[in-house]
Design an enzyme around this catalytic site. Structure first.
Site: not given
Length: 488
Positions: A276, A206-209
């Site tokens: 998921d 995701n964007r944060k990751e």
């Protein structure tokens, strides 16, 4: 064939695909209640608990989503010898489509995530977990089982939640073995060191990751693409699919191609487990032979479905088809539904005392004869459901040159009519199964039939319904229209 038609057909091809999912199984618990006061002990709400549910979480939710789209997954994971571990094993066993390979590690704490809700609002999440890598003996068992399952798999998914199943040695080894076997590998990553996933086909941060893994800003499209390319260059990925919440998804490929996919959700209730769903749909699509852009498109549609539900939800195949049709709709978009959703709507109508009618057909090149039958059908009931033959069904019935218009186009036209309340697309040659599910009070067909020849007439009459034969408009038929168009 249009891109939409191809994607609708692709959804059907997800059925029976074999995906091997390896990762951290969890138990997701949901506690629902109401809040009407603040605690006198501290400035916190008091939740009056009304009900509790439990379901597979983590990598288990990936498997649930695979089952929902019709895939037949194998699931390899580790649980502890505790109550939660036994519950995870039981829940996996409830899905006959899953080939379960759950290894029990004595003394291990099975991860439990408990979410507390009041009026669809999540108040708190409480976790009980173990993050330690699985022991060497357990790791050997996992590799043995995976080696047995890998040849049958179309795609392997590594669902890493950082709970120890995919600690560095095993993740590296699994990707090596999968590549040697010619299998695609999709990784839902955890942590900041993506080199342990080097050589994977696709990673789905995701964007944060993505920001944490690269140290780059990821606010704009350009920044997301630059960060994704850094991962591709440093880890040898074929592609990075970045999930960006309200900004949709971005697919960046090693060949330089970029696809920005806008968010599909109309209203967001809960983002639990949406990642998921993305991984599962992407994997099933790739296993069915889809291209990366096609698979990403379907994954984006599926994510838009699940965030509109409360709890760790799944996206079903028929919901994907409906959502794909809605992408091209302007009028009457809420009218086109799968038969399962139609049954719920019909039940609500009945509770209000409304009479439900049903008619069906191909409705290819809508003409005055169609409009007349639909008007007569609506006149015989309060709510009219129209069963629409799918493209494949029309082709079997009418020949290889039909339909002229795709099922999406035909459904769009029908749904724009005031006489039509719901449109249900069915793939069989007859609507018998749909009729049996909806149990209409009135069944309407054209007067070129006799009642004993109307499909479903005996069923409708068996529960006290009636069959109506609508008058025809002379000279009006799709076949005649096509002949005129061809100059005959």
């Amino acid at each position: 064939m249009t891109e939409l038609s191809a994607l609708v057909e692709r959804v059907e091809k997800l059925r029976g695909t074999m995906v091997l999912c390896v990762g951290d199984a969890m138990l997701d618990r949901f506690v629902y209640g109401s809040v009407e006061r603040i605690s006198p002990e501290a400035p916190i709400p008091v939740l009056c608990i009304e009900r509790e549910t439990a379901m597979l979480g983590g990598a288990g939710n990936v498997v649930r989503n695979l089952v929902a789209v019709g895939a037949e997954p194998a699931f390899v994971s580790v649980v502890g010898d505790d109550t939660a571990g036994r519950e995870v094993t039981r829940l996996v066993g409830e899905h006959g489509e899953i080939d379960p390979c759950i290894v029990v590690e004595p003394g291990r704490q099975t991860t439990i995530k408990t979410r507390f809700f009041a009026s669809h609002q999540q108040l708190l999440r409480a976790d009980r977990e173990s993050r330690s890598p699985v022991g060497e003996a357990i790791r050997a068992q996992l590799l043995t089982r995976i080696e047995r399952l890998l040849p049958k798999a179309g795609v392997m998914v590594l669902s890493d939640y950082g709970k120890g199943v995919l600690a560095e040695p095993i993740a590296i080894e699994l990707i090596r073995r999968a590549k040697a076997a010619g299998k695609q590998v999709i990784v839902d990553p955890k942590g900041t060191d993506y080199t342990i996933y080097a050589g994977a086909t696709v990673v789905t941060p995701n964007r944060k990751e993505l920001h944490e893994a690269t140290g780059q800003a990821v606010d704009s499209d350009e920044q997301v693409v630059a960060a994704a390319r850094q991962l591709i260059d440093s880890c040898g990925f074929e592609a990075v699919l970045v999930t960006r919440s309200q900004d949709g998804m971005t697919l960046v490929r090693a060949d330089g191609q970029i696809d920005h996919l806008p968010a599909e959700a109309r209203e967001v209730f809960d983002v639990s487990g949406a990642g998921d769903t993305v991984v599962a749909t992407l994997a099933a699509a790739l296993a069915s032979g889809a291209t990366l852009p096609e698979a990403a498109h379907l994954a984006n549609v599926a994510a838009g479905i699940v965030v509109g539900k409360v709890g760790t939800a799944v996206a079903y195949g028929d919901e994907l088809v409906v959502a794909l049709h809605r992408e091209d709709l302007t009028l009457g978009e809420a009218k086109i539904v799968p038969v399962t959703a139609a049954a719920e709507v019909v039940d609500r109508w009945r509770r209000k005392g409304q009479k439900v009618g049903f008619t069906n057909g191909c409705f290819d090149l809508l003409h005055p004869g169609h409009v007349s039958i639909l008007a007569q059908a609506k006149g015989a009931c309060d709510k009219l459901v129209v069963g629409l033959n799918s493209d494949a069904s029309v082709q079997r019935l009418k020949g290889p040159t039909r339909p002229v218009q795709s099922e999406a186009s035909r459904a769009t036209v029908l749904s724009s009519l005031a006489t039509v309340d719901l449109v249900v697309i069915f793939g069989e040659d007859t609507p018998l199964e749909v009729i049996g599910t909806l149990k209409p009070d009135v069944l309407v067909k054209g007067a070129d039939y006799t009642i004993d020849k109307v499909v479903g007439a005996d069923l409708v009459q068996s529960w006290g319904g009636k069959v109506v034969l609508a008058e025809l408009v002379n000279g009006q038929s799709t076949t005649n229209t096509i002949k005129k168009m061809n100059g005959n």
